[in-house]
Scaffold this motif. Structure first.
Motif, PDB file in Angstrom:
ATOM      1  N   ARG A 213       0.808  -1.219   0.000  1.00 45.55           N
ATOM      2  CA  ARG A 213       0.000   0.000   0.000  1.00 45.55           C
ATOM      3  C   ARG A 213       0.840   1.268   0.000  1.00 45.55           C
ATOM      4  N   SER A 214       2.062   1.181   0.547  1.00 37.32           N
ATOM      5  CA  SER A 214       2.935   2.345   0.611  1.00 37.32           C
ATOM      6  C   SER A 214       3.705   2.555  -0.685  1.00 37.32           C
ATOM      7  N   GLY A 215       3.598   1.606  -1.618  1.00 36.91           N
ATOM      8  CA  GLY A 215       4.343   1.696  -2.865  1.00 36.91           C
ATOM      9  C   GLY A 215       5.668   0.966  -2.835  1.00 36.91           C
ATOM     10  N   ARG A 216       6.000   0.363  -1.711  1.00 36.25           N
ATOM     11  CA  ARG A 216       7.251  -0.379  -1.599  1.00 36.25           C
ATOM     12  C   ARG A 216       7.139  -1.717  -2.312  1.00 36.25           C
ATOM     13  N   VAL A 217       8.193  -2.076  -3.032  1.00 39.31           N
ATOM     14  CA  VAL A 217       8.234  -3.388  -3.673  1.00 39.31           C
ATOM     15  C   VAL A 217       8.593  -4.406  -2.604  1.00 39.31           C
ATOM     16  N   ALA A 248      -1.081  -6.526 -10.715  1.00 37.73           N
ATOM     17  CA  ALA A 248      -1.927  -5.381 -10.357  1.00 37.73           C
ATOM     18  C   ALA A 248      -3.131  -5.830  -9.541  1.00 37.73           C
ATOM     19  N   ARG A 249      -3.682  -7.002  -9.849  1.00 38.31           N
ATOM     20  CA  ARG A 249      -4.826  -7.504  -9.085  1.00 38.31           C
ATOM     21  C   ARG A 249      -4.414  -7.875  -7.657  1.00 38.31           C
ATOM     22  N   VAL A 250      -3.223  -8.461  -7.512  1.00 36.77           N
ATOM     23  CA  VAL A 250      -2.737  -8.765  -6.161  1.00 36.77           C
ATOM     24  C   VAL A 250      -2.526  -7.472  -5.386  1.00 36.77           C
ATOM     25  N   GLU A 251      -1.932  -6.477  -6.032  1.00 35.14           N
ATOM     26  CA  GLU A 251      -1.718  -5.190  -5.368  1.00 35.14           C
ATOM     27  C   GLU A 251      -3.038  -4.575  -4.929  1.00 35.14           C
ATOM     28  N   ALA A 252      -4.049  -4.679  -5.766  1.00 34.09           N
ATOM     29  CA  ALA A 252      -5.350  -4.121  -5.409  1.00 34.09           C
ATOM     30  C   ALA A 252      -5.895  -4.789  -4.152  1.00 34.09           C
ATOM     31  N   ASP A 253      -5.723  -6.099  -4.034  1.00 35.10           N
ATOM     32  CA  ASP A 253      -6.180  -6.799  -2.831  1.00 35.10           C
ATOM     33  C   ASP A 253      -5.364  -6.378  -1.612  1.00 35.10           C
ATOM     34  N   LEU A 254      -4.053  -6.231  -1.798  1.00 38.45           N
ATOM     35  CA  LEU A 254      -3.212  -5.788  -0.692  1.00 38.45           C
ATOM     36  C   LEU A 254      -3.619  -4.394  -0.223  1.00 38.45           C
ATOM     37  N   HIS A 255      -3.888  -3.522  -1.165  1.00 39.59           N
ATOM     38  CA  HIS A 255      -4.288  -2.174  -0.804  1.00 39.59           C
ATOM     39  C   HIS A 255      -5.638  -2.189  -0.075  1.00 39.59           C
ATOM     40  N   ALA A 256      -6.556  -2.995  -0.575  1.00 40.87           N
ATOM     41  CA  ALA A 256      -7.872  -3.073   0.062  1.00 40.87           C
ATOM     42  C   ALA A 256      -7.771  -3.617   1.478  1.00 40.87           C
ATOM     43  N   ALA A 257      -6.813  -4.503   1.691  1.00 34.65           N
ATOM     44  CA  ALA A 257      -6.655  -5.094   3.018  1.00 34.65           C
ATOM     45  C   ALA A 257      -5.864  -4.201   3.958  1.00 34.65           C
ATOM     46  N   GLY A 258      -5.268  -3.143   3.437  1.00 32.18           N
ATOM     47  CA  GLY A 258      -4.516  -2.233   4.290  1.00 32.18           C
ATOM     48  C   GLY A 258      -3.320  -2.884   4.924  1.00 32.18           C
ATOM     49  N   THR A 259      -2.549  -3.647   4.127  1.00 28.50           N
ATOM     50  CA  THR A 259      -1.454  -4.427   4.691  1.00 28.50           C
ATOM     51  C   THR A 259      -0.120  -3.714   4.653  1.00 28.50           C
ATOM     52  N   ALA A 260      -0.108  -2.448   4.353  1.00 31.16           N
ATOM     53  CA  ALA A 260       1.177  -1.771   4.179  1.00 31.16           C
ATOM     54  C   ALA A 260       2.084  -1.919   5.392  1.00 31.16           C
ATOM     55  N   GLY A 261       1.544  -1.673   6.566  1.00 34.46           N
ATOM     56  CA  GLY A 261       2.397  -1.747   7.735  1.00 34.46           C
ATOM     57  C   GLY A 261       2.283  -3.062   8.459  1.00 34.46           C
TER      58      GLY A 261
END
Length: 272
Positions: A213-217, A248-261
């Motif tokens: 979510r933070s844009g980090r690879v 991109a679909r995996v990233e969308a799920d990660l973003h929706a789940a708020g997993t950045a931190g």
């Protein structure tokens, strides 16, 4: 339609009916009248009205007085599920869809020191290299490893290049820090990595980053194939676009789940 089946004393029929009202809406029926909701759910008009107005009060449904429609708050109902998923669980259905599309094996890996660790994989044809969840390979000669190295902070990459051994697996393997650094710079500029028979003769793979979510690879996804079935040109032309779409679909799920931190590379490794 609500089934009049006795599901036991623990079955809350009012909850089941309320959920059936939500499920009555769809992409083809985004707006419904009270009568249409009653017909779709098997509820009486009076019952359907009570459920709809309750959902309006809770913010899950909006209405103009005649038509009803779901509101964005309905997404909250899926958030708890997504937030409890690990990266492997999120990635697997997207890998399955990708493999069904391209008919080649696909994987997700994270970086652990000087190695990549496979955390999700859907395989097709069996190759000489055995790859399972938890399999480790040196990062320098794998497509996912190079993606993960390419997006390391500069100080971390410098430290890796100073300490890492770069063993040769085939005549094509890059084994010098200077050549590897140049390749990583090219990968970062173009946004993807292709490794052609550097880990094993006949094994070609292409990989792209997966960002949190933070844009980090924080992970990489790849497609691997046998060199007898593909060329570097066809790999780039035919496999890169669906691979980018799947990532991109995996990233969308990660973003929706708020997993950045909350979901780190270490925790993903522990889930293997």
């Amino acid at each position: 339609m609500i089934e009049p089946v006795d599901r036991g004393s623990d079955h809350v029929r009012s909850l089941a009916r309320g959920l059936s009202v939500i499920k009555a809406f769809s992409a083809t029926s985004p707006e419904l009248t009270l009568s249409e909701v009653a017909r779709a759910t098997g509820l009486t008009r009076a019952a359907a009205r009570r459920f709809l107005l309750t959902l309006v009060d809770l913010g899950y449904v909006r209405t103009d007085g005649r038509l009803f429609a779901l509101s964005p708050r309905v997404l909250d109902l899926g958030y708890a599920y997504l937030s409890g998923l690990s990266l492997p669980e999120m990635a697997e259905p997207h890998l399955e869809r990708l493999v069904a599309e391209v008919h080649e094996s696909a994987s997700v890996a994270v970086l652990d020191g000087e190695d990549v660790v496979y955390v999700a994989r859907v395989a097709t044809r069996i190759m000489r290299v055995t790859i399972n969840i938890g399999t480790r390979f040196p990062a320098h000669c794998t497509s996912m490893g190079r993606v993960l190295l390419a997006w390391l902070p500069s100080d971390e990459l410098d430290a890796y290049l100073e300490r890492a051994e770069l063993p040769r697996f085939t005549p094509r393997t890059v084994t010098t820090a200077g050549a590897l650094r140049a390749e990583l710079e090219r990968i970062r500029a173009q946004g993807w990595a292709m490794v052609d028979q550097e880990l094993e003769e006949g094994l070609r793979s292409i990989a792209v980053p997966v960002r949190d979510r933070s844009g980090r690879v924080a992970a990489a996804m790849n497609i691997s194939s046998h060199a007898s079935r593909t060329t570097p040109e066809s790999t780039h032309r035919d496999l890169l676009p669906p691979l980018l779409a799947a990532a991109a679909r995996v990233e969308a799920d990660l973003h929706a789940a708020g997993t950045a931190g909350g979901t780190t590379r270490a925790s993903w490794r522990e889930s293997c």
